[in-house]
Design an enzyme around this catalytic site. Structure first.
Site, PDB file in Angstrom:
ATOM      1  CE  LYS A  12      -4.010  -2.149   2.255  1.00 43.88           C
ATOM      2  NZ  LYS A  12      -4.993  -2.051   3.385  1.00 43.88           N
ATOM      3  CE1 TYR A  52      -9.443  -2.929   0.103  1.00 46.69           C
ATOM      4  CE2 TYR A  52      -8.355  -0.927  -0.624  1.00 46.69           C
ATOM      5  CZ  TYR A  52      -8.320  -2.145   0.026  1.00 46.69           C
ATOM      6  OH  TYR A  52      -7.146  -2.579   0.610  1.00 46.69           O
ATOM      7  CG  ASN A 115      -3.721  -2.455   6.840  1.00 43.38           C
ATOM      8  OD1 ASN A 115      -3.562  -2.057   5.686  1.00 43.38           O
ATOM      9  ND2 ASN A 115      -4.790  -3.128   7.216  1.00 43.38           N
ATOM     10  CG  HIS A 118      -5.288  -5.929  -0.704  1.00 42.53           C
ATOM     11  ND1 HIS A 118      -6.529  -5.867  -0.115  1.00 42.53           N
ATOM     12  CD2 HIS A 118      -5.387  -6.820  -1.728  1.00 42.53           C
ATOM     13  CE1 HIS A 118      -7.349  -6.688  -0.784  1.00 42.53           C
ATOM     14  NE2 HIS A 118      -6.674  -7.266  -1.760  1.00 42.53           N
ATOM     15  CD  GLU A 129      -8.899  -8.560  -4.040  1.00 46.18           C
ATOM     16  OE1 GLU A 129      -9.776  -8.310  -3.192  1.00 46.18           O
ATOM     17  OE2 GLU A 129      -7.744  -8.959  -3.726  1.00 46.18           O
TER      18      GLU A 129
END
Ligand code: UDP
Ligand code: MG
Length: 140
Positions: A12, A52, A115, A118, A129
């Site tokens: 990310k 998302y 975080n 992914h 995805e």
């Protein structure tokens, strides 16, 4: 032996800006996971919203998609036996506070949203995805 699978991993924007690309990729390689495709890109807001879409009704959708479109990311296709679950293990729990020591999120995250990584959570989502970012010819 588990199934030979593919999953989508993303470093990310926080992971990229903090210089953690090599750290994350190194963990996958040391775990014997094969990188079958890899690219850096910078999503626009609309692209982050599309990625998302499953979370569109969640309270964190707006800030999450702002964050995911805030800078470049590294998208990867990982391949290996049972790799969907194994990648989730290496990542650790969504909330770094709940993540097991030694996982990526426990070791590097300090915010539930930012975080670092992914990872797809099921074979169905992995297929969707992967197709969001890669064409068949990109995957080796
Ligand atoms: N997220 C957040 N707050 C929450 C839950 C999730 O900001 O309470 C963010 C976080 O970046 C997470 C992403 O939304 O990684 C997607 O949430 P999901 O529940 O799918 O977690 P993941 O599959 O990434 O562990
Ligand atoms: Mg998820």
């Amino acid at each position: 032996m588990g199934q030979l699978e593919r999953t989508l991993s993303i470093v990310k924007p926080d992971g990229v800006s903090r210089g953690l690309i090599g750290e994350v990729v190194g963990r996958f390689e040391r775990a014997g996971i094969r990188i079958a495709a890899m690219r850096m890109l910078h999503m626009g807001k609309k692209e982050a919203e599309g990625f998302y879409a499953v979370h569109k009704d969640k309270p964190f959708f707006r800030t999450l998609t702002d964050f995911m479109s805030s800078g470049p990311v590294v998208v990867m296709v990982l391949e290996g036996q049972d790799v969907i679950r194994r990648n989730r293990e290496l990542m650790g729990a969504t909330n770094y506070k709940d993540a097991k020591p030694g996982t990526i999120r426990a070791d590097f995250a300090n915010d539930i949203e930012r975080n670092v990584v992914h990872g797809s959570d099921s074979p169905e989502n992995a297929a969707k995805e992967i197709a969001y970012f890669f064409s068949v010819l990109d995957i080796t």
